[in-house]
Design a protein around this motif. Structure first.
Motif, PDB file in Angstrom:
ATOM      1  N   PRO A   1      -6.467   3.922   2.239  1.00  0.00           N
ATOM      2  CA  PRO A   1      -6.473   3.229   0.942  1.00  0.00           C
ATOM      3  C   PRO A   1      -8.121   2.942   0.713  1.00  0.00           C
ATOM      4  O   PRO A   1      -8.848   2.906   1.434  1.00  0.00           O
TER       5      PRO A   1
ATOM      6  N   LEU B   1       0.803  -1.114  -0.030  1.00  0.00           N
ATOM      7  CA  LEU B   1       0.070  -0.079   0.160  1.00  0.00           C
ATOM      8  C   LEU B   1       0.830   1.370  -0.085  1.00  0.00           C
ATOM      9  O   LEU B   1       0.207   2.373  -0.281  1.00  0.00           O
TER      10      LEU B   1
ATOM     11  N   GLU C   1      -8.334  -2.026  -2.242  1.00  0.00           N
ATOM     12  CA  GLU C   1      -6.914  -2.193  -2.204  1.00  0.00           C
ATOM     13  C   GLU C   1      -6.651  -3.316  -0.814  1.00  0.00           C
ATOM     14  O   GLU C   1      -5.796  -3.804  -0.666  1.00  0.00           O
TER      15      GLU C   1
ATOM     16  N   ALA D   1      -2.487  -6.409   3.150  1.00  0.00           N
ATOM     17  CA  ALA D   1      -3.057  -5.103   3.200  1.00  0.00           C
ATOM     18  C   ALA D   1      -3.270  -4.681   4.416  1.00  0.00           C
ATOM     19  O   ALA D   1      -3.323  -3.609   4.885  1.00  0.00           O
TER      20      ALA D   1
END
Length: 409
Positions: free
Chosen positions: A74, A62, A78, A84
């Motif tokens: 984000p 990210l 994402e 993530a």
């Protein structure tokens, strides 16, 4: 004939213009490839530069701390997997989650390609994912990040200290992972710090020194040294680098100081610059190519390394390879790297630093003597030798020493 190895060299971030990790990955991978090994660099952003013969595989994250929008939120699209979420939630909690998130991505990637590699070499990521690659794994620890944390904590109190502790929360993970992996480090000083701070058993740590890139950092007799010019490199405006100490010392030095780096707004360097006043002969330069940096170092009468700790100090090695006298501190590995090719003073002492710089600026004969010693010392180190010793350690881990392979042939 010694057989080649298939090496996955990992770096959770590899900015080639800031810090030593990108430099390490680029030069080590190039020289390992030059020895006949197949090297693939797996890296997160910002991505390192690699040379011909080395494959770069980007493992995007990210990148939540990147300009121009650091600490961004984000998009929902994402947040599609565990790494993530680790990266996002870690950032929101005030931590630095990149080493852990990258290790999870790398472990997942390597799990799919396990038959393509003989060994994994982690470059100071030390995330938990490194314990689950399914392949023999070794790590390089340049120095324990606990040193950075403790020096930072010594300068702050209250809520700011709590923020620093949250940011460096990943250090505990790195210590736990390091204790379970064979470890390379870059100096005896770092080895001792790893034993002390990370509690890695001494017999599991091997020292393989680094070097300047002697294709670029070399004696350039055609470049005229600028009278009074002192150069210092500050890849990060943090207490560890001692830039604020040098700026305090500069009030007692009559010369030109060129700082390779960017001051952090409101950081130690900015505060020290404010105390120096507008007439201080100090300028900051950044985003230099290696060639530009080498020419700058060659134009200086003195290079100063005022660090409070160094695992190795590429800036000192690069200056010495250019034949430029060094004033440095006795912190960490600097006595190992500089030796009698420079002047060493106690860390954190502006007066001693100013006296040493002034003594060199005022003595051309002494500078010439130290220049000759610097060139001789730098000639004993090379990235090819670093790669050879690193590959030897790979083979020991795999049970494939050069002697055994030659006997088999």
């Amino acid at each position: 004939m010694v057989s080649s190895l298939r090496i996955a060299l990992l770096s959770y971030r590899g900015n080639p213009r800031s810090g030593g990790q990108g430099v390490y990955v680029r030069h080590l991978s190039r020289e390992l490839a030059g020895l006949g090994h197949r090297v693939e660099v797996l890296a997160g952003p910002p991505y390192p530069e690699v040379d011909d013969g080395v494959r770069l595989t980007e493992l995007p994250g990210l990148d939540l701390f990147a300009e121009p929008n650091p600490f961004r939120t984000p998009r929902p699209s994402e947040l599609r997997d565990l790494p993530a979420w680790v990266e996002f939630l870690g950032m929101r909690r005030g931590g630095f989650p990149e080493p852990l998130a990258f290790s999870l991505r790398a472990a997942r990637h390597l799990g799919k390609r396990r038959r393509e590699f003989d060994i994994v070499h982690d470059n100071q990521g030390l995330g938990y994912g490194m314990l689950h690659c399914g392949l023999p794994t070794i790590t390089t620890v340049h120095h324990p990040i606990a040193v950075d944390r403790d020096l930072k904590l010594a300068t702050v109190t209250g809520p700011e200290a709590d923020r620093v502790k949250r940011w460096y929360g990943f250090v505990h993970m790195q210590h736990r992972v390091a204790r379970r992996l064979p470890t390379l480090t870059v100096s005896q000083a770092s080895r001792e710090a790893i034993i002390r701070e990370m509690r890695v058993p001494a017999d599991r740590i091997h020292v393989v020194p680094l070097a300047a890139d002697n294709r670029i950092f070399k004696h350039r007799p055609g470049i005229v040294r600028v009278p009074g010019r002192v150069v210092t490199t500050a890849s990060a405006d943090e207490p560890l680098k001692g830039l604020d100490v040098l700026l305090k010392a500069w009030a007692k030095v009559d010369g030109e100081l060129v700082v390779v780096g960017k001051p952090k707004p409101g950081g130690p360097a900015a505060r020290a610059m404010a105390n120096l006043g507008p007439d201080a002969n100090v300028r900051f330069v950044s985003d230099l190519t290696d060639e530009e940096l080498a020419r700058l170092l060659s134009s200086a009468e003195v290079v100063c390394v005022p660090s409070l700790f160094e695992g190795f100090s590429l800036p000192a090695a690069e200056a010495m390879a250019c034949g430029t006298p060094v004033v440095a501190t006795t912190a960490g590995a600097l006595p190992e790297v500089v030796g009698d090719a420079g002047i060493l003073v106690p860390p954190g002492d502006p007066g001693a630093l100013a006296d040493a710089i002034n003594a060199l600026l005022g003595n051309g004969g002494r500078r010439s003597e130290l220049s000759a010693r610097s060139l001789a010392a730098a000639a004993k180190l090379s990235w090819r030798r670093t790669a050879q010793k690193t590959a030897d350690r790979y083979r020991e881990i795999l049970g494939r020493t050069p002697e055994q392979e030659r006997a088999e042939c």
